[in-house]
Enzyme design. Structure first.
Site, PDB file in Angstrom:
ATOM      1  N   GLU A   1       6.658   7.099 -17.991  1.00 28.62           N
ATOM      2  CA  GLU A   1       6.601   5.670 -18.343  1.00 28.62           C
ATOM      3  C   GLU A   1       5.618   4.886 -17.486  1.00 28.62           C
ATOM      4  OE1 GLU A   1      10.284   3.637 -19.278  1.00 28.62           O
ATOM      5  OE2 GLU A   1       9.532   1.768 -18.413  1.00 28.62           O
ATOM      6  N   ASP A   2       5.763   5.010 -16.171  1.00 31.66           N
ATOM      7  CA  ASP A   2       4.983   4.103 -15.326  1.00 31.66           C
ATOM      8  C   ASP A   2       3.480   4.385 -15.381  1.00 31.66           C
ATOM      9  OD1 ASP A   2       5.063   1.846 -13.537  1.00 31.66           O
ATOM     10  OD2 ASP A   2       4.386   3.226 -11.985  1.00 31.66           O
ATOM     11  N   SER A   3       3.094   5.656 -15.284  1.00 34.86           N
ATOM     12  CA  SER A   3       1.651   5.950 -15.328  1.00 34.86           C
ATOM     13  C   SER A   3       1.097   5.615 -16.714  1.00 34.86           C
ATOM     14  CB  SER A   3       1.371   7.417 -14.966  1.00 34.86           C
ATOM     15  OG  SER A   3       2.062   8.291 -15.829  1.00 34.86           O
TER      16      SER A   3
ATOM     17  N   TYR B   1       3.238  16.917 -17.778  1.00 39.64           N
ATOM     18  CA  TYR B   1       4.364  17.810 -17.492  1.00 39.64           C
ATOM     19  C   TYR B   1       3.876  19.255 -17.572  1.00 39.64           C
ATOM     20  CZ  TYR B   1       7.019  13.544 -17.777  1.00 39.64           C
ATOM     21  OH  TYR B   1       7.467  12.277 -17.540  1.00 39.64           O
TER      22      TYR B   1
ATOM     23  N   ARG C   1       1.659  10.309 -18.100  1.00 44.57           N
ATOM     24  CA  ARG C   1       2.926  10.862 -18.605  1.00 44.57           C
ATOM     25  C   ARG C   1       4.067   9.865 -18.371  1.00 44.57           C
ATOM     26  NH1 ARG C   1       4.398  15.356 -13.866  1.00 44.57           N
ATOM     27  NH2 ARG C   1       5.864  14.005 -12.780  1.00 44.57           N
TER      28      ARG C   1
ATOM     29  N   ASP D   1      11.303   6.870 -12.211  1.00 48.26           N
ATOM     30  CA  ASP D   1      12.429   5.951 -12.009  1.00 48.26           C
ATOM     31  C   ASP D   1      12.170   5.092 -10.764  1.00 48.26           C
ATOM     32  OD1 ASP D   1      14.115   7.256 -14.118  1.00 48.26           O
ATOM     33  OD2 ASP D   1      13.864   8.934 -12.744  1.00 48.26           O
TER      34      ASP D   1
HETATM   35  O1  TRH Z   1       6.977  11.146 -12.698  1.00 49.73           O
HETATM   36  P1  TRH Z   1       7.265  10.846 -14.109  1.00 49.73           P
HETATM   37  O2  TRH Z   1       7.349  11.988 -14.997  1.00 49.73           O
HETATM   38  O3  TRH Z   1       8.576  10.042 -14.145  1.00 49.73           O
HETATM   39  C1  TRH Z   1       9.531   9.799 -15.105  1.00 49.73           C
HETATM   40  C2  TRH Z   1      10.800  10.467 -14.703  1.00 49.73           C
HETATM   41  O4  TRH Z   1      10.744  11.807 -15.075  1.00 49.73           O
HETATM   42  C3  TRH Z   1      11.947   9.768 -15.320  1.00 49.73           C
HETATM   43  O5  TRH Z   1      13.169  10.440 -15.131  1.00 49.73           O
HETATM   44  C4  TRH Z   1      11.730   9.460 -16.755  1.00 49.73           C
HETATM   45  O6  TRH Z   1      12.716   8.564 -17.071  1.00 49.73           O
HETATM   46  C5  TRH Z   1      10.400   8.815 -16.957  1.00 49.73           C
HETATM   47  O7  TRH Z   1       9.349   9.606 -16.396  1.00 49.73           O
HETATM   48  C6  TRH Z   1      10.108   8.536 -18.403  1.00 49.73           C
HETATM   49  O8  TRH Z   1       6.131   9.843 -14.704  1.00 49.73           O
HETATM   50  P2  TRH Z   1       5.817   8.288 -14.472  1.00 49.73           P
HETATM   51  O9  TRH Z   1       6.837   7.442 -15.140  1.00 49.73           O
HETATM   52  O10 TRH Z   1       4.438   8.086 -14.866  1.00 49.73           O
HETATM   53  O11 TRH Z   1       5.923   8.059 -12.917  1.00 49.73           O
HETATM   54  C7  TRH Z   1       5.001   8.542 -11.995  1.00 49.73           C
HETATM   55  C8  TRH Z   1       4.873   7.602 -10.823  1.00 49.73           C
HETATM   56  O12 TRH Z   1       4.150   8.219  -9.782  1.00 49.73           O
HETATM   57  C9  TRH Z   1       4.130   6.323 -11.159  1.00 49.73           C
HETATM   58  O13 TRH Z   1       4.717   5.226 -10.477  1.00 49.73           O
HETATM   59  C10 TRH Z   1       2.731   6.571 -10.639  1.00 49.73           C
HETATM   60  C11 TRH Z   1       3.043   7.397  -9.417  1.00 49.73           C
HETATM   61  N1  TRH Z   1       1.963   8.251  -8.946  1.00 49.73           N
HETATM   62  C12 TRH Z   1       1.451   8.025  -7.677  1.00 49.73           C
HETATM   63  O14 TRH Z   1       1.881   7.072  -6.997  1.00 49.73           O
HETATM   64  N2  TRH Z   1       0.489   8.856  -7.201  1.00 49.73           N
HETATM   65  C13 TRH Z   1      -0.011   9.896  -7.921  1.00 49.73           C
HETATM   66  O15 TRH Z   1      -0.898  10.607  -7.431  1.00 49.73           O
HETATM   67  C14 TRH Z   1       0.500  10.082  -9.244  1.00 49.73           C
HETATM   68  C15 TRH Z   1      -0.032  11.212 -10.084  1.00 49.73           C
HETATM   69  C16 TRH Z   1       1.486   9.266  -9.718  1.00 49.73           C
END
Ligand code: TRH
Length: 392
Positions: free
Chosen positions: A279-281, A200, A277, A19
């Site tokens: 959304e963003d990654s 996850y 995993r 988020d």
């Molecule tokens: O962390 P996520 O699982 O986040 C989300 C939340 O759970 C949210 O509630 C849900 O709505 C969404 O998933 C679908 O996964 P995500 O989206 O990939 O976000 C991870 C963020 O962390 C992303 O911006 C990349 C960053 N990141 C780093 O900056 N450094 C790291 O070493 C890693 C592994 C990730």
């Protein structure tokens, strides 16, 4: 006066880092590339600090890289018209303070009010993108804005210089080796299949590690601290602290500290295969132009499996090995061998298709580029709403 000059983005951290990860990326791009004064209201500074170490936890207000950050503590407060912004965005339908909404209704012209939704490949998104929703009592309309994979959606978040930076980095083996060397990756490991792992806790990491360990290909798996902690602990035989590493058979696992957001892109660019995993990654892996496996955020009644299938159908309807691997990784299907998922076979089929999948990643990335970027698309939409409002 030109529109927009100011923008308020409200972010409630539901879970993990996605988020705030998305909101922070979006806020920075608005400020940097579109010269908008952005205020990011966020309720969880601790999660924020994990991806942006510059965040100071006990400050109510701070400015980081030109973006104003406000600690959003509660729904209280009375707001004056002068406190508001030209564009107001709620991320993932988080409710903004009632006092703020009341003040919006008193503005003339009203702020453009948008709800920025989550990313899914499902078809219904095209029908809901940009739909209006009238406030039940006040003379205010909010519009839904959906990211997506087609030209009938808002597209994907992407900074304007991202592609150039990626190409530069990936065409410089020395820069990639130096980047990975900070995590302990050796010259010999540079020649192995390099994999980043972000998933996850329920991902079948232990089973996949076993397949890798007993396989014929040398694999170096880079895992940020805290990710798949139980499986890593089983593999290492010790606590999975940053800096830890262990080799068994063909597999070397290295635990990294959680890197800052810009370095996470570099990690994806430098690896041959990325497990991502949320959304963003997931989106960043698509921009990396490398094969990736997505672990989708779990939802009730396995709704996420439907979303996963919708994506695979769009992305790789013709690559069976990628679909099977992805479905099994997400517990959506079992490749049966005596009632168990047969990871060695899944992996070897996937591995054999890697060159084809790598091509697909590049094609897909080019296709997504043609949809423009989410931030510019959203601003264009906001400008169109404002000029329509001015006509009425
Ligand atoms: O962390 P996520 O699982 O986040 C989300 C939340 O759970 C949210 O509630 C849900 O709505 C969404 O998933 C679908 O996964 P995500 O989206 O990939 O976000 C991870 C963020 O962390 C992303 O911006 C990349 C960053 N990141 C780093 O900056 N450094 C790291 O070493 C890693 C592994 C990730």
């Amino acid at each position: 006066m030109s529109f927009p000059q100011t923008l308020h983005l409200f972010c409630r951290v539901v879970d993990n880092y996605g988020d705030i990860g998305i909101c922070w990326r979006f806020a920075r791009q608005l400020q940097r590339e579109h010269n908008i004064a952005v205020t990011l209201w966020v309720d969880d500074l601790r999660s924020f600090q994990r991806i942006c170490p510059e965040v100071v936890l006990d400050l109510e207000e701070q400015k980081i890289f030109g973006v104003a950050i406000r600690h959003w503590r509660d729904q209280e407060g009375v707001f004056a018209v002068s406190d508001l912004a030209d564009i107001v965005i709620e991320f993932f339908a988080c409710d903004i303070p009632p006092g703020y909404i009341t003040a919006m209704a008193e503005c003339n012209p009203r702020p453009v009010w948008l709800n920025l939704e989550g990313l899914t490949a499902e078809e219904w998104v095209e029908g809901c993108h940009t739909l209006p929703s009238s406030h039940p009592r006040l003379s205010l309309t909010k519009h839904f804005f959906f990211p997506g994979f087609t030209e009938k959606t808002g597209g994907l978040l992407r900074e304007s210089s991202l592609e150039e930076q990626r190409q530069q980095f990936q065409s410089d083996p020395k820069a990639m080796a130096e980047f990975l060397a900070q995590f302990g990756v050796t010259a010999a490991e540079m020649a192995s299949t390099k994999v980043s792992l972000f998933c996850y806790p329920d991902a079948p990491v232990t089973a996949l590690f076993e397949a890798w360990q007993n396989g014929a290909t040398a694999i170096t798996c880079l895992v940020p601290e805290g990710v798949a902690a139980d499986s890593i602990q089983v593999f290492l035989g010790a606590e999975a602290k940053a800096g830890a590493s262990f080799t068994r058979g063909a597999l070397t696992v290295r635990v990294l500290s959680f890197v800052a957001q810009p370095d996470y892109d570099k990690l994806l660019w430098a690896c041959d295969l990325n497990f991502v995993r949320g959304e963003d990654s997931w989106v960043r892996a698509q921009w990396a132009g490398k094969p990736f496996i997505w672990h989708i955020y779990p939802q009730d009644e396995n709704l996420h499996h439907k979303k996963l299938r919708a994506f695979l159908q769009r992305y790789s309807p013709d690559i069976e090995s990628l679909s099977s691997f992805s479905l099994c990784w997400n517990g959506a299907e079992i490749a049966v061998d005596k009632g168990q998922t047969d990871w060695p076979t899944l992996w070897s089929l996937f591995q054999a298709d890697m060159p084809k999948i790598a091509h697909k990643s590049v094609d897909w990335q080019q296709k997504m580029l043609a949809n423009g970027d989410l931030t510019s698309n959203l601003l264009q939409f906001a400008v169109s709403l404002r000029s329509e409002a001015a006509k009425n």
